[in-house]
Design a protein around this motif. Structure first.
Motif, PDB file in Angstrom:
ATOM      1  N   TRP A 128       8.955   2.288   1.131  1.00  0.00           N
ATOM      2  CA  TRP A 128      10.038   1.570   0.833  1.00  0.00           C
ATOM      3  C   TRP A 128       9.075  -0.035   1.783  1.00  0.00           C
ATOM      4  O   TRP A 128       9.791  -1.211   0.574  1.00  0.00           O
ATOM      5  N   GLY A 129       7.887  -0.109   1.531  1.00  0.00           N
ATOM      6  CA  GLY A 129       6.980  -1.619   1.438  1.00  0.00           C
ATOM      7  C   GLY A 129       6.331  -1.344   2.750  1.00  0.00           C
ATOM      8  O   GLY A 129       5.968  -0.047   3.612  1.00  0.00           O
ATOM      9  N   TYR A 130       6.455  -2.487   3.694  1.00  0.00           N
ATOM     10  CA  TYR A 130       6.044  -2.838   5.243  1.00  0.00           C
ATOM     11  C   TYR A 130       6.899  -2.927   5.897  1.00  0.00           C
ATOM     12  O   TYR A 130       7.349  -3.471   5.627  1.00  0.00           O
ATOM     13  N   GLU A 188       2.546   0.857   6.619  1.00  0.00           N
ATOM     14  CA  GLU A 188       2.665   1.204   5.284  1.00  0.00           C
ATOM     15  C   GLU A 188       3.643   2.364   5.015  1.00  0.00           C
ATOM     16  O   GLU A 188       3.469   3.259   5.050  1.00  0.00           O
ATOM     17  N   THR A 201       9.185  -5.872   1.440  1.00  0.00           N
ATOM     18  CA  THR A 201       9.564  -4.794   0.225  1.00  0.00           C
ATOM     19  C   THR A 201       8.360  -5.039  -0.581  1.00  0.00           C
ATOM     20  O   THR A 201       8.430  -6.347  -1.284  1.00  0.00           O
ATOM     21  N   PRO A 202       7.662  -4.422  -1.407  1.00  0.00           N
ATOM     22  CA  PRO A 202       7.118  -4.548  -1.982  1.00  0.00           C
ATOM     23  C   PRO A 202       7.607  -5.100  -3.473  1.00  0.00           C
ATOM     24  O   PRO A 202       8.915  -5.070  -3.269  1.00  0.00           O
TER      25      PRO A 202
END
Length: 132
Positions: free
Chosen positions: A109-111, A106, A128-129
Motif C-alpha cells: 500500500w506504500g509506506y 514499506e 502511497t506510491p
C-alpha cells in the motif's frame, strides 16, 4: 503536521453485517467499493475513503488486547506526501508526548506508520506510491 484525514477506519464486530448496513446507507456505486478478506473500503473520491475493519485487528494493530479498556474503535489516517514526511511526523509525535506503535514500513500500500496521541487515540501515517 497539517492534518489531512484521508481515511477513516472503524472497527466492527461483524464485517458482513456492517458492510450490508453501510452499503444500504451510502449512495455509492459498486465500482467505488473494494473488499478483501479482512476489510471493506468505500472510496468516495481521490481524497477520502471509509473502511470497515475487524475490531480485534484494529486492537492488534494498535498493540492492544481486545478486552483492554481504551481499545480504539477507529483509526485516523493522514496521507503524507512522502516516506520522509512520515518519518518527520513520527519525530514530532515523540517530542509532543505521543508514542510510536510501528515505525515506517514499506508494504504493497506504500509506506506507513502508526502512532498514539497523548490520549491513546491511534493514527496511521501513510505515503502511497505514485500511480503508474
Amino acid at each position: 503536521m497539517k492534518p489531512s484525514i484521508a481515511i477513516i477506519t472503524i472497527g466492527v464486530d461483524d464485517l458482513e453485517r456492517a458492510f450490508s448496513f453501510y452499503r444500504a446507507l451510502f449512495d455509492i456505486s459498486d465500482e467505488q467499493i473494494g473488499a478483501g478478506e479482512d476489510h471493506v473500503a468505500f472510496f468516495f473520491d481521490d481524497a477520502f475513503s471509509f473502511v470497515l475493519f475487524p475490531r480485534e485487528q484494529i486492537a492488534e494493530t494498535a498493540g492492544k488486547e481486545v478486552a483492554v479498556a481504551g481499545t480504539p474503535g477507529f483509526v485516523l489516517s493522514h496521507r503524507a506526501s512522502s516516506p520522509k514526511e512520515v518519518d518527520e511526523i513520527l519525530d514530532k509525535v515523540l517530542i509532543a508526548g505521543g508514542a510510536i506503535i510501528t515505525g515506517g514500513t514499506e508494504s504493497e500500500w506504500g509506506y506507513s506508520a502508526y502512532f498514539e496521541d497523548s490520549e491513546g487515540n491511534v493514527w496511521e501515517l501513510m505515503a502511497t506510491p505514485p500511480a503508474n
